[in-house]
Design a protein around this motif. Structure first.
Motif, PDB file in Angstrom:
ATOM      1  N   TRP B  10       4.964   5.076  12.650  1.00 58.87           N
ATOM      2  CA  TRP B  10       5.798   5.787  11.699  1.00 58.87           C
ATOM      3  C   TRP B  10       7.054   6.232  12.432  1.00 58.87           C
ATOM      4  O   TRP B  10       7.700   7.188  12.100  1.00 58.87           O
ATOM      5  N   PRO B  65       4.329   2.247   6.303  1.00 61.68           N
ATOM      6  CA  PRO B  65       4.375   3.304   5.285  1.00 61.68           C
ATOM      7  C   PRO B  65       5.727   3.345   4.565  1.00 61.68           C
ATOM      8  O   PRO B  65       5.798   3.749   3.411  1.00 61.68           O
ATOM      9  N   GLU B  66       6.750   2.898   5.237  1.00 64.45           N
ATOM     10  CA  GLU B  66       8.077   2.947   4.637  1.00 64.45           C
ATOM     11  C   GLU B  66       8.190   2.045   3.408  1.00 64.45           C
ATOM     12  O   GLU B  66       8.834   2.387   2.427  1.00 64.45           O
ATOM     13  N   PHE B  67       7.548   0.896   3.459  1.00 64.05           N
ATOM     14  CA  PHE B  67       7.581  -0.014   2.314  1.00 64.05           C
ATOM     15  C   PHE B  67       6.232  -0.069   1.592  1.00 64.05           C
ATOM     16  O   PHE B  67       6.181  -0.051   0.371  1.00 64.05           O
ATOM     17  N   ASN B  68       5.189  -0.201   2.373  1.00 68.09           N
ATOM     18  CA  ASN B  68       3.842  -0.248   1.813  1.00 68.09           C
ATOM     19  C   ASN B  68       3.723  -1.261   0.679  1.00 68.09           C
ATOM     20  O   ASN B  68       3.224  -0.970  -0.400  1.00 68.09           O
ATOM     21  N   LEU B  69       4.195  -2.455   0.958  1.00 68.05           N
ATOM     22  CA  LEU B  69       4.170  -3.507  -0.060  1.00 68.05           C
ATOM     23  C   LEU B  69       3.030  -4.482   0.227  1.00 68.05           C
ATOM     24  O   LEU B  69       2.781  -4.834   1.380  1.00 68.05           O
ATOM     25  N   SER B 240      -1.906   0.734  -7.431  1.00 66.21           N
ATOM     26  CA  SER B 240      -0.631   0.461  -6.783  1.00 66.21           C
ATOM     27  C   SER B 240      -0.247  -1.002  -6.924  1.00 66.21           C
ATOM     28  O   SER B 240       0.905  -1.359  -6.826  1.00 66.21           O
TER      29      SER B 240
END
Lengths: 240, 341
Positions: B10, B65-69, B240
């Protein structure tokens, strides 16, 4: 550089209203008069400072075509802010705002901050003004005057109409020009300020990622005192 | 084969998503068999990771975590150099910039990838651009996500290991596989190109491929092809991702409109004078590379529905293509029985 918060933005609106141009102007400080149609998502990012805190804006630029609408819907999730863009010289793009807004409300979290943007996307009616700009910076202001006159003559949506729509639907409103960069910074930053205020008021649950806000690795204040430009995140060349 | 990238951090910077990871030390990467022969079946590490095509930098950014795609989907990826045609192929950008190209699935149980990922990578000066184990993580920026239905991948120059990537909007990229990648990796891309063009009927039919695991529980995949029921279950368990499934809808219906708009846009472009902004200072916008080498648009027909979709009407299959890609790369690369996936 560490940041206190990351805000996810989504840019929506009809095709050709200048969504990608707004993003490019904000992240790279440049204007590209001819832009490929966006398919899928194009990403941009930039750091700003609000209340002494570094905030990273992660911006999702989406396709505006009606036929992509069902795909675009999948990108609303987890957005903290949306820029809903129309072209002040194309009435139809204003008329479609209600549909966009319905989509946004339906597929995003209820606290998402929406900034309504009336963008001036129109090309200059004086093709030689661009050439003049290259050879003489002194004449740039002259070309801008011509352009403003030209734009106003082709305006199809009054500023008051945009304001009224925003008031009616609880949106923030600004008129911008991706070409001259007028109000572009303000549009992105004011949206972030609104989100930040909601965080301070406890409206946003920042631990819920569905709200489009992530806490950075170091929630530390910086020395910066004003909201403003921290430089383009992705400037400086690079591929694709 | 689920992808759970390790070493995700992170730690981000102002300009980049910094990715750090630890890499297992592998012997030379010159033969697929080596990987299969060296390790027992039950403890075999993922050879794709060793080759740098799985759990790589792009995967880590997308899953960060920034995109979590597409968190549960494998990403097949490689490092490319963007080149342009001329008398010889020429690099477009400085050597310190490369492009990460990858494919993944919006829903992990899809039989084929449906998403193309593009990221620009900036390497530190003098840094070795070894993709699978860089000494220092480069700066990587996710640039775009494209539904694969709107993209055509072709092998452009086999000898030079160059792919041609063409979008439905006629943007063309010529991508040269980075020289640090072994030849095996280019074979994977060739295989992927073939699969995307011709489908993968062997996904669940090739007896050589032993399915040792299943992303979708068997009772979840109705033999009658009741995909609605399956999708409903997925939505309940993975909210999600449920919206991401929307991406699969409406793509084909988009095509006719795109072509119509493209036609309009081309007309508009031809009537416009290109105006140069005072701030642009001649920065390359790759317009030159967006000019297609041919105006033959017959390939667009392949956008409508791929062969594989017709062969898999239920829409959900128990085995991801991404798992089978390596396994089916060819007899010279894979032993007859898949003992590793």
């Amino acid at each position: 550089m560490a940041y206190a918060y990351l805000f996810k933005y989504i840019i929506i609106g009809d095709t050709g209203v200048g969504k990608s141009c707004l993003l490019l102007q904000f992240t790279d400080k440049r204007f590209q008069p001819v832009h490929d149609l966006t398919i899928g998502v194009e990403f941009g990012a930039r750091m700003i400072t609000i209340d002494g805190k570094q905030i990273k804006l992660q911006i999702w630029d989406t396709a505006g075509q009606e036929s992509f609408r069902s795909i675009t819907r999948s990108y609303y999730r987890g957005a903290a802010g949306a820029l809903l863009v129309y072209d002040i010289t194309r009435r139809d793009t204003f008329n479609h705002l209600t549909t966009w807004l319905e989509d946004a409300r339906q597929h995003s979290n209820s606290n998402m901050v929406i900034m309504l943007i009336g963008n001036k996307r129109t090309q200059s009616a004086f093709p030689w003004t661009g050439i003049i700009c290259i050879y003489s910076h002194k004449l740039t202001s002259l070309s801008a005057i011509f352009e403003n006159v030209d734009l106003e003559s082709r305006r199809e949506v009054k500023k008051e109409e945009g304001e009224a729509f925003a008031r009616e639907h609880g949106l923030i409103f600004m008129e911008t020009s991706a070409k001259t960069a007028s109000n572009v910074e303000e549009a992105f930053i004011n949206t972030a300020k609104e989100i930040y205020e909601k965080i301070q008021e406890g409206v946003f649950d920042i631990n819920n990622e569905a709200n489009g806000i992530k806490i950075g690795p170091q929630h530390a204040a910086t020395n910066a005192t004003h909201a403003g430009n921290q430089g383009g995140q992705q400037a400086g060349g690079g591929c694709c | 084969m689920s992808s759970v990238p390790h070493g995700k951090t992170w730690r981000k910077s102002k300009k980049t998503v910094k990715v750090t990871r630890s890499y297992p030390t592998f012997p030379s990467l010159n033969a697929w068999e080596e990987f299969r022969g060296l390790f027992p079946v039950d403890q075999e590490p993922n050879p794709g990771v060793g080759l740098g095509v799985e759990e790589g930098l792009l995967c880590q950014v997308v899953h960060s975590p920034e995109f979590n795609l597409f968190p549960n989907s494998v990403v097949f990826e490689s490092n490319f150099v963007q080149v342009k045609r001329g008398r010889n192929w020429r690099d477009i950008y400085k050597a310190s910039y490369t492009m990460a190209l990858g494919v993944t699935s919006s829903v992990p149980c899809l039989p084929l990838p449906n998403i193309l990922l593009m990221a620009s990578v900036k390497w530190h000066q003098g840094q070795s651009q070894t993709w699978n184990r860089p000494s220092t993580a480069p700066n990587i920026f996710l640039k775009r996500i494209l539904p694969l239905k709107f993209v055509e991948l072709q092998v452009c120059d086999h000898h030079q290991r160059i792919l041609q990537l063409r979008t439905v909007t006629e943007k063309i990229y010529y991508l040269k596989l980075h020289p640090d990648h072994p030849e095996t990796v280019f074979h994977f891309w060739i295989r992927l190109v073939q699969i995307l063009q011709k489908g993968l009927s062997i996904t669940t039919k090739d007896p050589r491929i032993l399915v040792t695991h299943c992303l979708v529980p068997k009772n979840c995949c109705s033999p009658s092809g009741d995909s609605k029921l399956v999708q409903k279950k997925l939505q309940a368990s993975q909210p999600s991702e449920s919206l991401i499934q929307l991406m699969a809808k409406g793509e084909s219906e988009a095509l006719s409109q795109i072509f119509a708009d493209l036609h309009q846009q081309n007309q508009l472009r031809s009537s416009k004078k290109v105006e140069i902004n005072k701030n642009s200072s001649g920065r390359d916008s790759s317009r030159e590379d967006s000019i297609p080498c041919t105006r033959d648009l017959r390939w667009r027909a392949s956008f409508t529905y791929g062969e594989w979709e017709r062969e898999n009407p239920s829409g959900l299959q128990p085995l991801s293509l991404l798992s089978t890609l390596a396994a089916s790369t060819g007899p010279q690369l894979a032993p007859p029985i898949g003992n590793s996936i």
